[in-house]
Design a protein around this motif. Structure first.
Motif, mmCIF file in Angstrom:
data_model
loop_
_atom_site.group_PDB
_atom_site.id
_atom_site.type_symbol
_atom_site.label_atom_id
_atom_site.label_comp_id
_atom_site.label_asym_id
_atom_site.label_seq_id
_atom_site.Cartn_x
_atom_site.Cartn_y
_atom_site.Cartn_z
ATOM 1 N N ILE A 65 0.865 -1.182 0.045
ATOM 2 C CA ILE A 65 0.043 -0.109 0.039
ATOM 3 C C ILE A 65 0.581 1.209 -0.072
ATOM 4 O O ILE A 65 1.581 1.400 0.953
ATOM 5 N N VAL A 66 0.846 2.029 -0.970
ATOM 6 C CA VAL A 66 1.535 3.350 -1.191
ATOM 7 C C VAL A 66 0.572 4.548 -1.247
ATOM 8 O O VAL A 66 -0.500 4.482 -1.740
ATOM 9 N N THR A 67 1.161 5.486 -0.652
ATOM 10 C CA THR A 67 0.702 6.842 -0.795
ATOM 11 C C THR A 67 1.498 7.903 -1.353
ATOM 12 O O THR A 67 2.778 7.593 -1.561
ATOM 13 N N PRO A 68 1.323 9.115 -1.362
ATOM 14 C CA PRO A 68 2.312 9.981 -1.859
ATOM 15 C C PRO A 68 3.206 10.415 -1.014
ATOM 16 O O PRO A 68 4.414 10.533 -1.236
ATOM 17 N N SER A 69 3.045 9.833 0.308
ATOM 18 C CA SER A 69 4.018 10.175 1.395
ATOM 19 C C SER A 69 5.091 8.875 1.579
ATOM 20 O O SER A 69 6.052 8.944 2.166
ATOM 21 N N GLY A 70 4.712 7.754 0.556
ATOM 22 C CA GLY A 70 5.641 6.485 0.801
ATOM 23 C C GLY A 70 4.726 5.270 1.047
ATOM 24 O O GLY A 70 3.663 5.276 1.055
ATOM 25 N N ILE A 71 5.657 4.286 1.037
ATOM 26 C CA ILE A 71 5.168 2.835 1.620
ATOM 27 C C ILE A 71 4.620 3.032 2.949
ATOM 28 O O ILE A 71 5.195 2.979 4.005
ATOM 29 N N VAL A 72 3.055 2.449 2.828
ATOM 30 C CA VAL A 72 2.408 2.295 4.370
ATOM 31 C C VAL A 72 2.531 0.964 4.798
ATOM 32 O O VAL A 72 2.580 0.703 5.842
ATOM 33 N N TYR A 73 2.608 -0.011 3.837
ATOM 34 C CA TYR A 73 2.326 -1.513 4.147
ATOM 35 C C TYR A 73 3.108 -2.132 3.196
ATOM 36 O O TYR A 73 2.967 -1.965 2.068
ATOM 37 N N ASP A 74 3.821 -3.320 3.463
ATOM 38 C CA ASP A 74 4.543 -4.041 2.365
ATOM 39 C C ASP A 74 4.798 -5.622 3.141
ATOM 40 O O ASP A 74 5.578 -5.476 4.277
ATOM 41 N N ALA A 119 -3.051 4.670 -2.818
ATOM 42 C CA ALA A 119 -4.171 5.422 -2.060
ATOM 43 C C ALA A 119 -3.948 6.810 -2.015
ATOM 44 O O ALA A 119 -2.691 7.268 -1.961
ATOM 45 N N ASP A 120 -4.842 7.760 -1.951
ATOM 46 C CA ASP A 120 -4.640 9.243 -1.556
ATOM 47 C C ASP A 120 -3.995 9.097 -0.217
ATOM 48 O O ASP A 120 -3.245 10.107 0.049
ATOM 49 N N SER A 121 -4.545 8.446 0.847
ATOM 50 C CA SER A 121 -3.901 8.382 2.061
ATOM 51 C C SER A 121 -4.216 6.976 2.907
ATOM 52 O O SER A 121 -5.185 6.479 2.241
ATOM 53 N N ALA A 122 -3.722 6.701 3.731
ATOM 54 C CA ALA A 122 -3.795 5.509 4.262
ATOM 55 C C ALA A 122 -3.131 5.143 5.678
ATOM 56 O O ALA A 122 -1.997 5.781 5.709
ATOM 57 N N GLU A 123 -3.726 4.698 6.679
ATOM 58 C CA GLU A 123 -3.002 4.370 7.741
ATOM 59 C C GLU A 123 -3.272 3.166 8.562
ATOM 60 O O GLU A 123 -4.382 2.612 8.412
ATOM 61 N N ARG A 124 -2.277 2.571 9.072
ATOM 62 C CA ARG A 124 -2.551 1.378 9.923
ATOM 63 C C ARG A 124 -3.399 1.705 11.048
ATOM 64 O O ARG A 124 -3.415 2.825 11.605
ATOM 65 N N ALA A 125 -4.003 0.609 11.552
ATOM 66 C CA ALA A 125 -5.016 0.801 12.775
ATOM 67 C C ALA A 125 -4.101 1.249 14.012
ATOM 68 O O ALA A 125 -4.452 1.991 14.629
ATOM 69 N N ARG A 126 -2.826 0.770 14.110
ATOM 70 C CA ARG A 126 -2.161 1.251 15.172
ATOM 71 C C ARG A 126 -1.571 2.431 15.065
ATOM 72 O O ARG A 126 -1.118 3.295 16.116
ATOM 73 N N ASP A 127 -1.540 3.140 13.954
ATOM 74 C CA ASP A 127 -1.096 4.565 13.599
ATOM 75 C C ASP A 127 -2.205 5.533 13.676
ATOM 76 O O ASP A 127 -1.839 6.724 13.813
ATOM 77 N N ILE A 128 -3.484 4.970 14.126
ATOM 78 C CA ILE A 128 -4.487 6.170 14.070
ATOM 79 C C ILE A 128 -4.619 6.993 15.273
ATOM 80 O O ILE A 128 -4.681 6.347 16.522
ATOM 81 N N ASP A 129 -4.755 8.279 15.280
ATOM 82 C CA ASP A 129 -4.840 8.807 16.403
ATOM 83 C C ASP A 129 -6.343 9.093 16.424
ATOM 84 O O ASP A 129 -7.154 9.805 15.811
ATOM 85 N N VAL A 130 -6.842 8.291 17.425
ATOM 86 C CA VAL A 130 -8.413 8.186 17.395
ATOM 87 C C VAL A 130 -9.085 9.551 17.882
ATOM 88 O O VAL A 130 -10.182 9.870 17.473
ATOM 89 N N GLU A 131 -8.319 10.278 18.840
ATOM 90 C CA GLU A 131 -9.058 11.418 19.345
ATOM 91 C C GLU A 131 -9.052 12.520 18.120
ATOM 92 O O GLU A 131 -9.899 13.342 18.036
ATOM 93 N N ARG A 132 -8.068 12.578 17.391
ATOM 94 C CA ARG A 132 -8.201 13.464 16.156
ATOM 95 C C ARG A 132 -9.256 12.995 15.162
ATOM 96 O O ARG A 132 -9.819 13.990 14.552
ATOM 97 N N ALA A 133 -9.402 11.774 15.019
ATOM 98 C CA ALA A 133 -10.462 11.208 14.326
ATOM 99 C C ALA A 133 -11.918 11.766 14.696
ATOM 100 O O ALA A 133 -12.899 11.962 13.965
ATOM 101 N N PHE A 134 -12.133 11.519 16.081
ATOM 102 C CA PHE A 134 -13.445 11.992 16.736
ATOM 103 C C PHE A 134 -13.469 13.282 16.413
ATOM 104 O O PHE A 134 -14.670 14.082 16.393
ATOM 105 N N ILE A 135 -12.683 14.315 16.549
ATOM 106 C CA ILE A 135 -12.599 15.645 16.407
ATOM 107 C C ILE A 135 -12.913 16.095 14.995
ATOM 108 O O ILE A 135 -14.051 16.894 14.721
ATOM 109 N N ALA A 136 -12.359 15.327 13.773
ATOM 110 C CA ALA A 136 -12.476 15.508 12.629
ATOM 111 C C ALA A 136 -13.925 15.264 12.031
ATOM 112 O O ALA A 136 -14.702 15.663 11.541
#
Length: 140
Positions: free
Chosen positions: A8-17, A81-98
């Motif tokens: 899984i690759v995003t503009p920021s680089g490889i997220v998963y391999d 992908a436009d963007s991608a995050e592994r479950a372990r890397d997600i900032d849940v508080e930030r997601a709830f605010i968004a």
């Protein structure tokens, strides 16, 4: 036993391999399960979690993917992908605010009258809900 190389690759680089026995994605036409030896295919993806059953460990990884495309060819599953995050890397508080911010925008009357603003808020809301959902798969 055959397996699939998943990247899984995003503009920021490889997220998963990693290597996997199965990959489940959600395309614009519905859910799609990919197994080793799958016919070559290219599909556009929606905002959703990608589920990956790992080969080396008895574990399923879930990645929050916000659109993009998936190509499967020669037992290599590539997701751009436009963007991608592994479950372990997600900032849940930030997601709830968004999520809350997007819901507030959608509840205002001017957002309903401004279709561009409404569309952006709807996408932001779907992304936040996806991130929150995927974060529930993190290992504690």
């Amino acid at each position: 036993m055959a397996d699939i190389q998943v990247q899984i690759v995003t503009p920021s680089g490889i997220v998963y391999d990693h290597r996997a026995s199965r990959v489940i994605v959600k395309s614009i036409d519905g859910q799609l399960g990919i197994l080793p030896g799958h016919t070559p295919i290219i599909v556009p993806l929606t905002i959703d979690g990608v589920r990956i059953e790992r080969v080396s460990i008895d574990e399923e990884n879930v990645i929050a993917v916000n659109g993009g495309i998936m190509e499967m060819r020669d037992n290599v599953c590539s997701i751009i992908a436009d963007s991608a995050e592994r479950a372990r890397d997600i900032d849940v508080e930030r997601a709830f605010i968004a999520k809350q911010r997007a819901e507030e925008i959608l509840s205002k009357e001017e957002a309903v009258q401004n279709s561009k603003q409404q569309r952006r808020a709807e996408i932001s809301l779907r992304k936040a809900i996806n991130r929150i959902s995927v974060s529930k798969h993190r290992k504690l």
